[in-house]
Design an enzyme around this catalytic site. Sequence first.
Site, PDB file in Angstrom:
ATOM      1  CB  ALA A 202      -3.895  -1.548   4.591  1.00  0.00           C
TER       2      ALA A 202
ATOM      3  N   GLY B  62       0.529   0.216   1.087  1.00  0.00           N
ATOM      4  CA  GLY B  62       0.972  -1.166   0.940  1.00  0.00           C
ATOM      5  C   GLY B  62       1.097  -1.603  -0.504  1.00  0.00           C
TER       6      GLY B  62
ATOM      7  CD  GLU C 273       4.622  -0.297   2.919  1.00  0.00           C
ATOM      8  OE1 GLU C 273       5.379  -0.025   3.864  1.00  0.00           O
ATOM      9  OE2 GLU C 273       3.421  -0.606   3.075  1.00  0.00           O
TER      10      GLU C 273
ATOM     11  CD  GLU D   5       1.720   3.687   4.261  1.00  0.00           C
ATOM     12  OE1 GLU D   5       1.741   2.590   3.686  1.00  0.00           O
ATOM     13  OE2 GLU D   5       2.291   4.706   3.790  1.00  0.00           O
TER      14      GLU D   5
END
Length: 264
Positions: free
Chosen positions: A70, A115, A118, A138
């Site tokens: 992110a 992310g 992910e 995170e």
Amino acid sequence: MSEERFGEFVLVRRHGHVAELVLDRPKAMNAVSTEMARSLAGACAALAADRDARVVVLTSSHERAFCVGADLKERNSFTDADLVRQRPVARAAYTGVLELPMPTVAAVHGFALGGGFELALSCDLIVADATAVLGLPEVSVGVIPGGGGTQLLPRRVGAARAAELIFSARRVEAAEAAGLGLVDRLVEAGRDREEALALGQRIAANSPVGLRAAKRALRLGHGLDLRAGLEVEDAAWRSVAFSGDRAEGVAAFNDKRAPQWPGE
């Protein structure tokens, strides 16, 4: 080879029946901003509806990173209301990759963190080169993996191993990542894209109807008891058994020639 751009930061290149989905925000190491997330979701929606795309390979235009996760610089300016508004946009990007109906391969080099990892986990297969560094950090910034990591990682490596990686927030280098099963194929530095595209071409030689049905059976059957899983498989089999692809596949086998898949 044709190209189509989705917004400023996402590009789709066509290699025959293989679509290369390129994360293309190199100035930010592909950090996923709101705009990039929106573009990624749009590209995935277009690919999902494209019957000519048999395989999607997710790549990066940055030399030293797949995706660093992110965009925390953008997030730093957010109010709580901004974060609430962004959440469905961000989720749509990750689920867009996850729900692509055809097989997907991630080509990972350099950093694939948060992310970014992910997005790779959302693909069916991960090819990584020797420079890859993966992790879900995170909890070290006060949140949790919110792009599917808490659900996708344990499905790949088991609950306890996923817990250790998520709770520790540690980074895993390529060799260990391969040993832990975080990636499926480890290749020499600089060869992740080439190898992933080659794998995509091998997969794309097969029936597009069969590929989509096989992916559907694998995804829907995962986690079910055996009896229920076999029912999922049977439903997927019935969806292809009377298709043009099945008829062509049997005919081509008997004629000793390469099949010309109708894709229906």
